[in-house]
Design a protein around this motif. Structure first.
Motif, short mmCIF file in Angstrom:
data_model
loop_
_atom_site.label_atom_id
_atom_site.label_comp_id
_atom_site.label_asym_id
_atom_site.label_seq_id
_atom_site.Cartn_x
_atom_site.Cartn_y
_atom_site.Cartn_z
N PRO A 400 0.84 -1.21 0.00
CA PRO A 400 0.00 0.00 0.00
C PRO A 400 0.87 1.25 0.00
CG PRO A 400 -0.83 -1.59 1.58
CD PRO A 400 0.47 -2.13 1.09
N ARG A 401 0.40 2.28 -0.66
CA ARG A 401 1.19 3.49 -0.86
C ARG A 401 1.75 4.05 0.45
NH1 ARG A 401 1.02 7.16 -5.23
NH2 ARG A 401 1.93 9.19 -4.75
N GLU A 402 0.96 4.01 1.51
CA GLU A 402 1.42 4.61 2.77
C GLU A 402 2.56 3.82 3.41
OE1 GLU A 402 -1.93 1.76 3.86
OE2 GLU A 402 -1.56 3.27 2.29
N GLU A 403 2.78 2.57 2.95
CA GLU A 403 3.86 1.77 3.52
C GLU A 403 5.15 1.90 2.73
OE1 GLU A 403 3.31 -2.17 4.94
OE2 GLU A 403 1.14 -1.97 5.08
N ARG A 404 5.16 2.67 1.68
CA ARG A 404 6.37 2.86 0.88
C ARG A 404 6.95 4.24 1.13
NH1 ARG A 404 4.16 1.96 -4.91
NH2 ARG A 404 2.14 2.30 -3.89
N TYR A 405 8.25 4.29 1.35
CA TYR A 405 8.89 5.59 1.62
C TYR A 405 9.25 6.33 0.33
CZ TYR A 405 11.50 8.96 4.37
OH TYR A 405 11.92 10.12 4.98
N TYR A 406 9.10 5.65 -0.78
CA TYR A 406 9.41 6.28 -2.07
C TYR A 406 8.56 7.52 -2.27
CZ TYR A 406 9.72 6.92 -7.13
OH TYR A 406 9.90 7.45 -8.37
#
Length: 409
Positions: A400-406
């Motif tokens: 999920p987007r919120e779990e990626r630091y990118y």
């Protein structure tokens, strides 16, 4: 002419003695005594609390035990707040103030007797933790406050272990023996036992109409609670209004095993989606070999999957050829101290696992180490950096987007 040899002999004796003395001093300096520090079991206030060292796992029983109720969670950063249990060491005006904390990279979480992620734990659950103090220079500068008051334990904001009551007591082979139950007054009176022997005083806990009772492989009612049963339970409102309210109650061994197995399955799915966490011990730039030690707090069966060979379900994910198609392999993702990765689908690099090592198991350390020959080394592949590793047979999915630091840099 006779004086010259005697002078030389004296000088040689002097130099020999000096060398022995220097060697003795150097040996004494090299053989450092183990650091002495305060512990909960040895609360010597003349000693400092143990200070964590970057890149090293802490010694056994060096942390500070704190318990409280989970009141806030940032699951992505593995940060949380607990309302610290009241005790006699606190001033009355400091009751119920929160402690802000963050899981250490090698910090472990347990729920229902199995490894867990912090988002698995419901708000309000009473937890038992082991914490370490923030760096000495930071103590007192960032303490949790309310007005002019502060939590006495506020400087202990780095969490090494966090577990619910079920896990805390099960780990120590403890059970609560039901002495009496009153459905009219909604109370349960019990005594804590370890290996069948009482180890504490009797307490009376509250039951509610919302208390979940488990027996065998299913639910049951409050009427199934009987004196003489050996049980485990999770609580809320602990120390607010007595010993606490019972939220979940497991009446027998089968129900407890069922709860642990379900949580274990949830943990395995979570870990396969996000990779095994560890840190880099060494990097051989010439051979492009990265050595990784994995953290503890993981189901040990997942480490067995490191040795599986790629069955081609997911194919070879890298643009460079693999050295040995039949050998165990996998990909490494750079992670932050919170264990959050950047973009694991696109950012991992890896290759064959050229060696498995068993190292000394200690708090925070699984004892499992691998050496991976990478086709390409990333900037983040440096000693001391936290990484996640995906064995070749684990499908790497977009998190999920919120779990990626990118994109957050």
């Amino acid at each position: 002419m006779c004086d010259i040899p005697m002078a030389n002999a004296s000088m040689l004796r002097y130099l020999f003695c000096a060398i022995i003395m220097i060697s003795t001093i150097a040996a004494g300096l090299g053989a450092q005594e183990p650091r002495k520090f305060r512990t909960d079991d040895n609360p010597n206030e003349t000693l400092p609390w143990f200070q964590l060292v970057d890149g090293e796992f802490p010694p056994e029983n060096s942390g500070h035990r704190i318990s409280g109720e989970l009141i806030s969670v940032d699951h992505v950063e593995r940060k949380f707040q607990i309302r610290v249990d009241r005790d006699d060491s606190q001033e009355r005006g400091s009751f119920d103030l929160p402690l802000d904390a963050q899981m250490l990279p090698y910090g472990a979480i347990y729920l229902k007797g199995a490894p867990a992620a912090i988002q698995d734990i419901a708000l309000g659950t009473h937890l038992n933790g082991v914490f370490y103090a923030k760096p000495t220079e930071a103590n007192g500068k960032d303490s949790s406050k309310q007005g002019s008051k502060k939590v006495k334990t506020a400087d202990f904001n780095r969490c090494f272990r966090l577990e619910d009551d079920f896990s805390f007591y099960a780990r120590q082979n403890m059970l609560w023996k039901v002495d009496a139950v009153s459905l009219e007054e909604k109370t349960l009176t019990a005594t804590l036992e370890q290996n069948g022997k009482p180890v504490g005083e009797q307490f009376t806990f509250d039951l509610t109409e919302g208390t979940r009772v488990f027996q065998g492989i299913g639910f049951t009612s409050l009427e199934s609670i009987q004196a003489g049963q050996e049980v485990l339970f999770n609580r809320t409102w602990v120390t607010l209004y007595g010993p606490g309210r019972i939220e979940d109650l497991w009446l027998d061994k089968m129900s407890r095993e069922q709860a642990s197995q379900q949580q274990l399955g949830r943990h395995r799915v979570y870990t396969r989606d996000r990779g095994l966490a560890g840190w880099i011990d060494a990097v051989d730039d010439h051979e492009r070999i990265v050595s990784i030690t994995f953290f503890d707090g993981v189901d040990s069966s997942l480490f067995d999957e490191l040795e599986e060979t790629n069955d081609r379900r997911h194919g070879w994910p890298f643009s460079y050829p693999e050295d040995d198609p039949s050998a165990p392999k996998g990909g490494i993702c750079v992670a932050r101290d919170s264990l959050m990765t950047y973009d694991p689908v696109n950012d991992r690099k890896g290759g064959n696992i050229v060696k498995f090592s068993s190292i000394s198991q200690q708090p925070g350390c699984s004892g499992v180490q691998i050496h991976v020959k990478c086709g390409m080394l990333l900037e983040g592949f440096r000693p001391g950096r936290v990484v996640r590793f995906y064995p070749a047979n684990w499908e790497v999915v977009a998190l999920p987007r919120e779990e990626r630091y990118y994109g957050r840099e």
